[in-house]
Write a protein that holds these residues in place. Structure first.
Motif, PDB file in Angstrom:
ATOM      1  N   ILE A  91       0.846  -1.199   0.000  1.00  0.00           N
ATOM      2  CA  ILE A  91       0.000   0.000   0.000  1.00  0.00           C
ATOM      3  C   ILE A  91       0.877   1.243   0.000  1.00  0.00           C
ATOM      4  O   ILE A  91       1.741   1.416   0.878  1.00  0.00           O
ATOM      5  CB  ILE A  91      -0.929   0.009   1.231  1.00  0.00           C
ATOM      6  N   ASP A  92       0.671   2.111  -0.988  1.00  0.00           N
ATOM      7  CA  ASP A  92       1.428   3.364  -1.116  1.00  0.00           C
ATOM      8  C   ASP A  92       0.456   4.515  -1.316  1.00  0.00           C
ATOM      9  O   ASP A  92      -0.444   4.430  -2.158  1.00  0.00           O
ATOM     10  CB  ASP A  92       2.395   3.297  -2.303  1.00  0.00           C
ATOM     11  N   ILE A  93       0.651   5.589  -0.563  1.00  0.00           N
ATOM     12  CA  ILE A  93      -0.213   6.764  -0.638  1.00  0.00           C
ATOM     13  C   ILE A  93       0.653   7.992  -0.862  1.00  0.00           C
ATOM     14  O   ILE A  93       1.678   8.187  -0.197  1.00  0.00           O
ATOM     15  CB  ILE A  93      -1.041   6.925   0.657  1.00  0.00           C
ATOM     16  N   TRP A  94       0.222   8.818  -1.825  1.00  0.00           N
ATOM     17  CA  TRP A  94       0.922  10.059  -2.153  1.00  0.00           C
ATOM     18  C   TRP A  94       0.029  11.254  -1.874  1.00  0.00           C
ATOM     19  O   TRP A  94      -1.178  11.223  -2.157  1.00  0.00           O
ATOM     20  CB  TRP A  94       1.310  10.105  -3.635  1.00  0.00           C
ATOM     21  N   ASN A  95       0.621  12.306  -1.317  1.00  0.00           N
ATOM     22  CA  ASN A  95      -0.010  13.614  -1.233  1.00  0.00           C
ATOM     23  C   ASN A  95       0.706  14.494  -2.243  1.00  0.00           C
ATOM     24  O   ASN A  95       1.866  14.857  -2.043  1.00  0.00           O
ATOM     25  CB  ASN A  95       0.114  14.188   0.171  1.00  0.00           C
ATOM     26  N   ASP A  97       3.036  14.876  -4.932  1.00  0.00           N
ATOM     27  CA  ASP A  97       4.135  13.997  -5.350  1.00  0.00           C
ATOM     28  C   ASP A  97       4.917  13.435  -4.163  1.00  0.00           C
ATOM     29  O   ASP A  97       5.926  12.755  -4.332  1.00  0.00           O
ATOM     30  CB  ASP A  97       5.103  14.760  -6.270  1.00  0.00           C
ATOM     31  N   GLU A  98       4.439  13.723  -2.955  1.00  0.00           N
ATOM     32  CA  GLU A  98       5.148  13.273  -1.757  1.00  0.00           C
ATOM     33  C   GLU A  98       4.556  11.958  -1.250  1.00  0.00           C
ATOM     34  O   GLU A  98       3.349  11.840  -1.037  1.00  0.00           O
ATOM     35  CB  GLU A  98       5.053  14.328  -0.660  1.00  0.00           C
ATOM     36  N   LEU A  99       5.409  10.962  -1.061  1.00  0.00           N
ATOM     37  CA  LEU A  99       4.969   9.680  -0.519  1.00  0.00           C
ATOM     38  C   LEU A  99       4.768   9.833   0.987  1.00  0.00           C
ATOM     39  O   LEU A  99       5.709  10.114   1.731  1.00  0.00           O
ATOM     40  CB  LEU A  99       6.018   8.610  -0.811  1.00  0.00           C
ATOM     41  N   VAL A 100       3.521   9.651   1.446  1.00  0.00           N
ATOM     42  CA  VAL A 100       3.214   9.869   2.862  1.00  0.00           C
ATOM     43  C   VAL A 100       2.947   8.563   3.610  1.00  0.00           C
ATOM     44  O   VAL A 100       2.911   8.544   4.844  1.00  0.00           O
ATOM     45  CB  VAL A 100       1.999  10.811   3.024  1.00  0.00           C
ATOM     46  N   PHE A 101       2.749   7.472   2.871  1.00  0.00           N
ATOM     47  CA  PHE A 101       2.517   6.173   3.511  1.00  0.00           C
ATOM     48  C   PHE A 101       2.977   5.092   2.564  1.00  0.00           C
ATOM     49  O   PHE A 101       2.632   5.094   1.382  1.00  0.00           O
ATOM     50  CB  PHE A 101       1.037   5.984   3.838  1.00  0.00           C
ATOM     51  N   SER A 102       3.773   4.148   3.068  1.00  0.00           N
ATOM     52  CA  SER A 102       4.267   3.042   2.241  1.00  0.00           C
ATOM     53  C   SER A 102       4.532   1.853   3.155  1.00  0.00           C
ATOM     54  O   SER A 102       5.464   1.887   3.961  1.00  0.00           O
ATOM     55  CB  SER A 102       5.547   3.452   1.492  1.00  0.00           C
ATOM     56  N   LEU A 138      -7.011  -1.249   8.564  1.00  0.00           N
ATOM     57  CA  LEU A 138      -5.603  -1.199   8.950  1.00  0.00           C
ATOM     58  C   LEU A 138      -5.341   0.091   9.715  1.00  0.00           C
ATOM     59  O   LEU A 138      -5.679   1.173   9.226  1.00  0.00           O
ATOM     60  CB  LEU A 138      -4.727  -1.241   7.688  1.00  0.00           C
ATOM     61  N   PRO A 139      -4.781   0.023  10.930  1.00  0.00           N
ATOM     62  CA  PRO A 139      -4.417   1.258  11.624  1.00  0.00           C
ATOM     63  C   PRO A 139      -3.198   1.901  10.969  1.00  0.00           C
ATOM     64  O   PRO A 139      -2.296   1.203  10.491  1.00  0.00           O
ATOM     65  CB  PRO A 139      -4.103   0.787  13.047  1.00  0.00           C
ATOM     66  N   VAL A 140      -3.184   3.203  10.901  1.00  0.00           N
ATOM     67  CA  VAL A 140      -2.051   3.945  10.348  1.00  0.00           C
ATOM     68  C   VAL A 140      -1.192   4.432  11.505  1.00  0.00           C
ATOM     69  O   VAL A 140      -1.649   5.207  12.341  1.00  0.00           O
ATOM     70  CB  VAL A 140      -2.533   5.134   9.496  1.00  0.00           C
ATOM     71  N   ASP A 141       0.034   3.956  11.542  1.00  0.00           N
ATOM     72  CA  ASP A 141       0.952   4.319  12.618  1.00  0.00           C
ATOM     73  C   ASP A 141       2.371   4.458  12.048  1.00  0.00           C
ATOM     74  O   ASP A 141       2.942   3.477  11.585  1.00  0.00           O
ATOM     75  CB  ASP A 141       0.933   3.257  13.717  1.00  0.00           C
ATOM     76  N   PHE A 223      -6.034   8.139  10.466  1.00  0.00           N
ATOM     77  CA  PHE A 223      -5.655   7.141  11.469  1.00  0.00           C
ATOM     78  C   PHE A 223      -5.896   5.707  11.005  1.00  0.00           C
ATOM     79  O   PHE A 223      -5.512   4.751  11.682  1.00  0.00           O
ATOM     80  CB  PHE A 223      -6.425   7.365  12.774  1.00  0.00           C
ATOM     81  N   GLY A 224      -6.536   5.534   9.845  1.00  0.00           N
ATOM     82  CA  GLY A 224      -6.809   4.168   9.403  1.00  0.00           C
ATOM     83  C   GLY A 224      -7.113   4.088   7.918  1.00  0.00           C
ATOM     84  O   GLY A 224      -7.391   5.092   7.255  1.00  0.00           O
ATOM     85  N   ILE A 225      -7.046   2.864   7.394  1.00  0.00           N
ATOM     86  CA  ILE A 225      -7.347   2.577   5.992  1.00  0.00           C
ATOM     87  C   ILE A 225      -8.319   1.401   5.958  1.00  0.00           C
ATOM     88  O   ILE A 225      -8.160   0.445   6.732  1.00  0.00           O
ATOM     89  CB  ILE A 225      -6.066   2.224   5.202  1.00  0.00           C
ATOM     90  N   GLU A 226      -9.305   1.489   5.075  1.00  0.00           N
ATOM     91  CA  GLU A 226     -10.240   0.380   4.898  1.00  0.00           C
ATOM     92  C   GLU A 226     -10.316   0.006   3.425  1.00  0.00           C
ATOM     93  O   GLU A 226     -10.339   0.875   2.552  1.00  0.00           O
ATOM     94  CB  GLU A 226     -11.638   0.738   5.405  1.00  0.00           C
ATOM     95  N   MET A 227     -10.341  -1.303   3.147  1.00  0.00           N
ATOM     96  CA  MET A 227     -10.515  -1.802   1.786  1.00  0.00           C
ATOM     97  C   MET A 227     -11.775  -2.644   1.747  1.00  0.00           C
ATOM     98  O   MET A 227     -12.010  -3.459   2.638  1.00  0.00           O
ATOM     99  CB  MET A 227      -9.308  -2.648   1.350  1.00  0.00           C
TER     100      MET A 227
END
Length: 249
Positions: A91-95, A97-102, A138-141, A223-227
């Motif tokens: 799982i990769d998240i960008w804001n 062009d900045e990668l904020v979660f990987s 999934l908790p984001v930490d 604080f979290g991700i859901e799929m």
């Protein structure tokens, strides 16, 4: 008992379930309700064009109703060939062009979910997360913040350990819808299925960012991700069967 003239007025107004109930009231009502004209009236409400058939047709409207009104019973799935123990999610998240979660997320972690909800969570989201319905969260930490109006995107790949093959669930999709009443931002993409399943299409994967909102600063605190796959797959076994049919490379 009501006269036949009254029944002839009332029966055409009934739906199929009520007309069928009338058939067990007494012999008079059963005899009256077996008249195919009343079942033609029922069918006309559901399938108007079927009533344009020639009158010489041998199939009765009562039979048509009984055949096609039956609600399909949920089919019991065979045990899935996949297990969440066999899966890893990337799982990769960008804001912008900045990668904020990987993160590489083992399948069982999605099953564990978010054990401790943060304070300040809205009631709608709290009710959803605490409900017994099947969900993959999934908790984001550590948590990360996103300013309102920024362009945020996500990619999700999944790998199966039994074959070392990878499939795509979400590919750089944008969180272009924010439901502030439920404190979640949503992105989706249509799934790509194996050529072995040519008649399966139009199924979307949804990813939600679960957040707290700081109204003063215009920032959401994720604080979290859901799929999820909405009503297409709403149980663990259904999700595993759906993932098994993806176009694994």
């Amino acid at each position: 008992m009501l006269s036949e003239e009254v029944l002839k007025v009332v029966f055409p107004l009934l739906d199929g379930v009520d007309l069928a109930v009338c058939m067990v009231v007494c012999k008079q009502w059963r005899h009256m309700a077996q008249d195919d004209y009343f079942w033609k009236c029922v069918c006309a409400k559901r399938w108007p064009s079927i009533c344009k058939r020639p009158n010489s047709h041998t199939v009765t409207y009562y039979r048509i109703y009984r055949t096609f009104y039956k609600r399909q019973r949920p089919q019991t799935l065979l045990p899935p060939r996949l297990s969440f123990d066999d899966l890893e999610f990337f799982i990769d998240i960008w804001n912008e062009d900045e990668l904020v979660f990987s993160e590489v997320v083992p399948g069982p972690v999605l099953q564990t979910g978010i054990k401790f909800l943060p304070t300040g969570i809205c009631n709608t989201l709290k009710f959803h997360l605490e409900s017994p319905e099947y969900k993959m969260t999934l908790p984001v930490d550590p948590r990360f913040n996103i300013p309102w109006g920024d362009t945020v995107s996500i990619s999700v790949l999944v790998e199966r350990k039994d074959s070392n093959k990878v499939a795509c669930i979400i590919n750089k999709s944008l969180f272009d819808y924010i439901d502030r009443s439920a404190s979640r931002a949503l992105a989706f993409e249509y799934l790509n299925f194996s050529p072995n399943y040519p008649f399966i299409s139009g199924i979307r994967a949804w990813i939600s960012l679960l957040f707290l909102e700081d109204g003063d600063d215009g920032i959401i605190d994720v604080f979290g991700i859901e799929m999820d796959f909405r009503n297409t797959a709403s149980s663990k076994d259904e999700v595993l069967w759906l993932l098994d049919m993806l176009d694994w490379k």
